[in-house]
Scaffold this active site. Structure first.
Site: not given
Ligand code: MTE
Ligand code: MOS
Length: 790
Positions: A319, A728
């Site tokens: 990535r 992200e």
């Molecule tokens: N937001 C919160 N509040 N807590 C989290 O742990 N993780 C992030 C993001 N936002 C996270 C967050 C990460 S690393 C990812 S990959 C995505 O949320 C995962 O959730 P989604 O695929 O539903 O967006």
């Molecule tokens: Mo998020 S780093 O893809 O859990």
């Protein structure tokens, strides 16, 4: 059946609803994995025996003294493992190691009636070690050629041709640090065994199916004998994609051996010293521009510090390579990626998953080179944007490249960039010891797992006889609001109010073979599956309603809890009545849904293909003010415009953008992991083990003005209800904070010079950067002589 992106006008998607657990979060009613253990009787507590060496062989272990400690019930060692002694998927992560690979590595686990008993028991386990030579810094690892996993190369065009006769060529080096996840809830697992020997594990995991798989192979069981549930996480941020498996396996093993429920929760120090973090990187690069400042060629070698085992280091590097272009077209590219092996925690996924590291390299290059090209950094960036029709170095067409231009132009206006740029200049001219910096940076982030097979999801939707709805899907909730969005999707698809829909915790016995909730694709994938399940149910209900309403089933509409003929909401019947009738007519009222992202392909050896469904775009402007005596700074204002397609849930999305930016800015400006690199007795120990020494963003670091907006009329075809991922991408908007600091530091020196800035740009680092600028200013004064060692 409607197309995936089309949304009915009165559906619940797009409503600004609060997070489904918001009030439970803030009142303390929300339960987390470790809260569930205290409800069980006969509970055992687990505590690790952590090795005090960066690298060592275990030459002797005697647990007898531990068993004499009151309340200690059992000590788990390698001899207890009935299946594979491995906690990972690569076969390189011994659960009970005989070779200690990093300072803090757990060599045994003690089970006690109380935490104190287990802790005292762990102190009483006698272990003898034979220390071995260790590699701590990435430099040492590179010098020793200590690498692990596959090395990969991203290539396009002819790099030699790109550099040949280029108007401007620059080269440099850049090294930047990792990041601790610092989720509020540390890693936790709770396991028990039923009368048939089946294991039930509650785990704070982003990847319940893999936690199930690993636990099963450690125990020598089949997947069907292990069930993993994740109620919610108090943050994951990628740190719970792989790391929870071993802890779940320890709890499960303890439970199998004792017949008692076992709880394992790391305290903060254990979590920080035992679990993986964002990968630090080292980059060496060379870049060519044409006369006007357009990028012609980029060659680079990226080395990540993977720590002691592979974990997710290979896909993280993939990535990184796929994001080194960020928003810019580079005709000739050759970038190598390799993973160093060091005696540190095994670095892992962290929001952005290598994307931020790749992007940071090109943004650092542009920030450094702009003055050398005689251009403003924001002009240089804008000049190099992808144009419609162009493709990335790995061969994926950049669809909607024009959105980047639009978004940038809109943000320049709403953020009043030009006027503020002038104002910053005027301020800097008037203030010799305080300087301001203003920067705008873009983000283009690919959505989907690079690994094509992961892009699938399942859901289970039940409609009960009373018309109430229960949904279950394969994604996990870590605070990002996925469950909220999934409730909105189900309510929209079934045409019922959101409060008729209840969501049950994620469990591997409800939806099997799930992917990690990661890569920001949780809503795209699980939303697709939920919509699919709801539409199956709706189709059957339409047949029943068609009879009652006297219309063709295709002309039956579901909205607001009513079912009516197309165009005649006044002739509606109650959804609940319809469900009751359908039940009596023996209609199946539940369905399993499935979704897989179409059109993806990826050759990971050639680093070529179309790994992403689409790109998420965004841009941020940050303004900072730096004090020339201390390097201390504050963030005066941040403006963000983010493309989330048509938002499924705008309050959630704005929260994700704000949180992502702050977490990204934290990584780049405050958070610094330090490891003892000395040859002393603590070599390899993480020195920053707590919030006292590891500086996290808090209220005092919030931007004084923080404007976040979502792009309007941005429907994304082929994604559930026209939305785009948000989890992200905003993290990488934090790069604008770093670039603003570079501008401010440079303002202490003469124009037209390359301003280097270390990362993280802590006040100390900023101070040395501006000191360099001041030296350059002094040297430029006619008649001034600056001593070489100044
Ligand atoms: N937001 C919160 N509040 N807590 C989290 O742990 N993780 C992030 C993001 N936002 C996270 C967050 C990460 S690393 C990812 S990959 C995505 O949320 C995962 O959730 P989604 O695929 O539903 O967006
Ligand atoms: Mo998020 S780093 O893809 O859990």
């Amino acid at each position: 059946m409607t197309s995936l992106h089309e949304r009915p006008h009165n559906g619940a998607v797009g409503d600004a609803v609060p997070h489904e657990s918001a009030s439970a979060h803030v009142t303390g009613h929300a339960l987390y994995t470790d809260d569930l253990g205290v409800r069980l009787s006969n509970l055992l507590h687990a505590w690790p025996v952590q090795a005090p060496h960066a690298h060592a062989r275990v030459t002797r272990m005697d647990v007898s003294q531990a068993l004499n400690v009151g309340g200690v019930v059992r000590v788990l060692t390698a001899a207890d493992v009935p299946g594979a002694n491995d906690a990972g998927v690569k076969g390189d992560e011994a659960l009970f190691p005989t070779e200690v690979m990093f300072h803090g590595h757990a060599v045994a686990w003690v089970l006690g009636d109380s935490i104190d008993a287990a802790r005292l028991g762990a102190l009483a386990v006698e272990v003898e070690y034979e220390p071995l030579p260790s590699l701590i810094s990435i430099h040492d690892a590179i010098a020793a050629e200590s690498f692990q996993g596959a090395q990969s190369t991203l290539r396009r065009g002819d790099i030699a041709l790109g550099f040949e006769g280029a108007a401007h060529t620059f080269e440099g080096e850049f090294e930047f640090g990792g990041q601790e996840h610092f989720y509020l809830e540390t890693n936790a697992a709770l396991a028990y065994v039923d009368e048939a020997g089946q294991i039930f594990i509650q785990s704070s995991t982003q990847h319940p199916s893999e936690t199930q798989e690993i636990t099963a192979h450690v125990l020598g069981l089949e997947a069907s004998q292990v069930t993993v549930q994740c109620l919610r996480m108090g943050g994951g941020f990628g740190g719970k994609e792989m790391q929870p498996h071993g802890f779940a396996a320890i709890a499960a093993l303890g439970s199998v051996l004792t017949g008692r429920p076992v709880r394992l929760r790391l305290n903060r120090t254990q979590d920080m010293t035992m679990t993986g973090k964002r990968h630090p990187f080292h980059a060496r690069w060379k870049v060519a521009f044409d006369e006007g400042g357009k990028l012609r060629a980029l060659s680079a070698t990226l080395t990540s510090d993977g720590g002691w085992s592979l974990d997710l280091s290979e896909p993280v590097m993939a990535r990184a390579l796929c994001h080194i272009d960020n928003a810019y077209y580079v005709p000739h590219v050759e970038v190598h990626g390799r993973i160093a092996r060091t005696n540190k925690t095994s670095q892992t996924a962290f929001r952005g998953f290598g994307g931020p590291q790749g992007m940071l390299v090109i943004e650092d290059i542009l920030g450094r080179c702009a003055p050398l090209l005689g251009l403003e950094a924001h002009e240089l960036r804008r000049l190099n944007f992808y144009q419609p029709g162009e493709a990335t170095p790995y061969g994926q067409p950049v669809r909607h490249a024009e959105r980047l231009e639009d978004l940038w132009a809109q943000l320049m206006v709403s953020g009043n960039f030009e006027a503020r740029h002038q104002a910053v200049r005027a301020f800097n001219d008037a203030h010799p010891h305080t300087k301001r910096g203003l920067a705008i940076t873009p983000v283009k982030f690919g959505i989907s797992f690079n690994f094509t097979a992961y892009n699938q999801a399942g859901a289970l939707v039940h409609v009960y006889k009373d018309g109430s709805v229960l949904i279950n899907h394969g994604g996990t909730e870590m605070g990002q609001g996925l469950h909220t969005k999934m409730i909105q999707v189900a309510a929209t698809a079934l045409g019922v109010p959101v409060n008729w829909v209840r969501l049950a915790p994620t469990r591997t016995d409800k939806v099997p073979n799930t992917s990690a909730t990661a890569a920001s694709s949780g809503a795209d994938l699980n939303g697709g599956a939920i919509k699919n399940a709801c539409e199956q149910i709706k189709e059957r209900l339409s047949d029943v309603a068609a009879g009652a309403l006297g219309v063709h089933p295709n002309d039956v509409r579901f909205e607001g809890g009513l079912v009516f003929p197309l165009g005649h909401p006044d002739k509606g019947i109650d959804f609940k009545m319809l469900v009751k009738d359908a039940y009596h007519l023996r209609t199946q009222l539940w369905a399993a849904g499935f979704y897989r992202t179409p059109g993806l392909h990826w050759d990971r050896v050639a680093m070529h293909g179309e790994p992403f469904k689409y790109f998420s775009y965004g841009a941020a402007i940050t303004e900072v003010e730096v004090d020339g005596f201390s390097g201390l700074y504050r963030t005066r204002r941040v403006d963000i415009l983010q493309d989330v397609g048509d938002s499924l849930s705008p309050l959630i999305d704005i929260g994700q953008v704000e949180g992502g930016y702050v977490q990204g800015a934290g990584w780049l400006t405050l958070e610094e992991l330090r490891w003892d690199e000395s040859d002393g007795p603590n070599r390899g120990r993480l020195s920053t083990q707590a919030a006292s020494t590891y500086k996290l963003p808090s209220f005092s670091e919030m931007p004084e003005v923080f404007n976040v907006a979502l792009m309007e009329r941005a429907t994304e075809d082929g994604v559930v209800y026209g939305s785009k991922a948000v989890g992200e991408p905003p993290l990488m908007l934090g790069i604008s904070a770093r670039e603003a600091l570079r501008q401010a530091a440079a303002a202490f020196g003469p124009v037209g010079r390359e301003q280097f800035l270390g990362s993280p740009a802590t006040p100390e680092t900023v101070f040395w950067a501006l000191e360099e600028a001041r030296q350059a200013a002094a040297a430029a004064q006619p008649g001034n002589v600056v001593a070489a060692d100044d």
